[in-house]
Design a protein around this motif. Structure first.
Motif, PDB file in Angstrom:
ATOM      1  N   ASP A  47       0.933  -1.170   0.091  1.00  0.00           N
ATOM      2  CA  ASP A  47       0.152  -0.128  -0.064  1.00  0.00           C
ATOM      3  C   ASP A  47       0.992   1.252   0.056  1.00  0.00           C
ATOM      4  OD1 ASP A  47       0.879  -0.266   2.715  1.00  0.00           O
ATOM      5  OD2 ASP A  47      -0.992   0.757   3.487  1.00  0.00           O
ATOM      6  N   GLY A  88      -4.766   4.412  -1.515  1.00  0.00           N
ATOM      7  CA  GLY A  88      -4.982   3.271  -1.119  1.00  0.00           C
ATOM      8  C   GLY A  88      -4.152   2.840   0.255  1.00  0.00           C
ATOM      9  N   GLY A 141      -4.227  -0.013   3.322  1.00  0.00           N
ATOM     10  CA  GLY A 141      -4.984  -1.143   2.914  1.00  0.00           C
ATOM     11  C   GLY A 141      -3.830  -2.377   3.332  1.00  0.00           C
ATOM     12  N   GLY A 175      -5.254  -5.016   0.917  1.00  0.00           N
ATOM     13  CA  GLY A 175      -6.305  -3.947   0.780  1.00  0.00           C
ATOM     14  C   GLY A 175      -7.256  -4.109   1.779  1.00  0.00           C
ATOM     15  N   MET A 212      -5.708  -1.464  -4.806  1.00  0.00           N
ATOM     16  CA  MET A 212      -4.572  -2.073  -4.535  1.00  0.00           C
ATOM     17  C   MET A 212      -4.277  -3.098  -5.640  1.00  0.00           C
ATOM     18  SD  MET A 212      -2.942  -4.428  -1.420  1.00  0.00           S
ATOM     19  CE  MET A 212      -2.769  -3.039  -0.616  1.00  0.00           C
TER      20      MET A 212
END
Length: 463
Positions: A140, A223, A226, A230, A265
């Motif tokens: 991430d 993101g 995550g 994720g 992701m």
């Protein structure tokens, strides 16, 4: 005196002056591939992210305040390029960018250890994994840092493109009274103004600029939080929102957290969009550059409608020859950028399941494309476009020699009759106005009015 560090695979000796650690050393040993290193802007972006992650964990009371302060100080020093020589990971490395992430973690950890009075490598004081990388995964953080880096790089790129657009408009205005022959299929066509061509180039590049700016908006969706897949494992429920808050403060950019961390992701669609927009600019620049090379060809056996500034001798064997060197360089830059987008497309399309592991290659190609394009645009504006002059007499001569002038007669005598005049002009070389007068199609007054070159470069019907 070398120090010894240990990881899950064993022990390694490291130079005492190295701020990187055992995992970076393994990457250097495993991947001596290209000698290419990550763009400094990616290092800066990653350090900004590490800092904001630490700030978020501090706010959530997940990390000791004293340790946090040292990590943040180390991050600030990396952001200010104080340890540039410590980021040695090759662009071609382990998938996802783990080598690069650990390179950051180790440098920041070892510098934080020093700040706290310890010796490099004493990870009981500050751990690269448990402290610097707290609530993070390469999976991430790398895509987040990649997006931040591209946005930061774009901020330095935009001025160069805008300056070129402005200069093209200035030239368009300066050349507005110069009539020349347009060319379609590389054949003589109807009259056009040289200024109209330069203005059209500026408009094309403005469209490219807007397209890049539009697609850059997608990069602001992140993101972070995550972690591995994720799902956000090993993060506080408020962590990702805190990181975004601090990222906004650090960068002054309006980042937002993705509504679905799993989706962002596994899909690098936003990276595909920005890469494509950059490629499209390169395509248009390549075309414009080719046009300028063509109309500047000569000096005696080419088109010779414009003069380019001479920047260097053009031949090692032909004395006095001057080439369009700046334009040729930009052609090569554009070709490279177009190829880079194909690489990015392949990298994005070859992701599997919940992660795309080819992000280091994506980041390198896009950041490198922006860098060489930025420098190329600056070169083009300063050393070429700004100094272009027009050969007015040559341009106007081509207008009178173009058989397509008879196009203006279509509404009066019809296409087929006009074609006969064009054929006679090509066969005999007699001036078009002379042929028309001889055939008594128009008188001198009508002819002068209808074949007014300036009027032929604007919409209208002959009267």
């Amino acid at each position: 005196m070398p120090r010894i560090e240990k990881d899950s695979l064993g022990e390694k000796k490291l130079p005492d002056n190295a701020y990187y650690g055992i995992q970076t050393l393994r990457a250097l040993e495993n991947f001596p591939i290209s000698g290419l290193r990550a763009d400094e802007i990616l290092v800066k972006a990653y350090a900004i992210l590490k800092k904001t992650c630490c700030l978020a964990n501090t706010e959530l009371k997940l990390i000791d305040a004293k340790k946090s302060k040292a990590i943040i100080k180390a991050c600030d020093e990396v952001i200010n390029e104080q340890f540039s020589d410590q980021f040695k990971s090759d662009v071609f490395q382990a998938g996802a960018g783990t080598s690069f992430n650990m390179n950051l973690n180790e440098v920041i950890a070892n510098r934080a250890i020093e700040v706290l009075g310890g010796q490099k490598g004493d990870y009981k004081i500050v751990s690269p994994n448990d402290d610097v990388n707290m609530a993070q995964s390469t999976n991430d953080t790398f895509p987040t840092a990649m997006r931040i880096a591209i946005l930061l790089k774009l901020a330095t790129f935009y001025p160069a493109l805008k300056k070129l657009i402005k200069t093209l408009k200035v030239k368009g205005k300066a050349f507005d009274n110069i009539i020349k022959s347009a060319r379609t299929h590389l054949q003589d066509a109807v009259p056009i103004r040289l200024g109209q061509e330069f203005i059209s180039y500026a408009i094309t590049l403005e469209k490219c600029l807007k397209d890049i700016e539009k697609n850059a908006e997608d990069l602001k969706e992140l993101g972070i939080g995550g972690t591995a897949a994720g799902t956000g494992i090993n993060t506080h429920a408020k962590y990702r929102f805190a990181v975004i808050k601090f990222l906004k403060q650090e960068t002054k950019l309006p980042f937002k957290i993705s509504a679905n961390l799993i989706e962002i992701m596994q899909s690098q669609q936003a990276i595909a969009h920005i890469s494509s927009a950059i490629k499209n600019l390169a395509i248009e620049l390549n075309k414009i550059t080719n046009d300028l090379r063509l109309i500047a060809s000569g000096p005696n056996t080419g088109l010779g409608e414009i003069n380019l500034p001479a920047v260097q001798p053009g031949s090692s064997i032909m004395p006095g020859k001057v080439n369009p060197s700046i334009l040729e360089c930009l052609n090569m830059i554009c070709m490279h950028v177009i190829g880079a987008d194909q690489t990015v497309s392949l990298a994005i399309g070859n992701g599997q399941l919940n992660l795309n592991v080819f992000m280091p290659l994506m980041a390198y190609e896009i950041l490198n494309s922006l860098e060489i394009l930025k420098n190329g645009l600056k070169m083009l504006e300063e050393k070429c476009v700004r100094g272009i002059t027009a050969n007015k007499a040559t341009c106007e001569k081509y207008v009178t020699q173009s058989p397509s002038l008879v196009t203006a007669l279509n509404p009066i005598i019809g296409y087929l009759n006009a074609a006969e005049i064009a054929k006679e002009f090509i066969k005999t070389g007699k001036p078009i106005d002379e042929i028309i007068l001889a055939k008594k199609i128009l008188d001198k007054k009508q002819l002068k009015k209808i074949l007014n070159p300036r009027k032929l470069t604007e919409p209208g019907l002959p009267k």
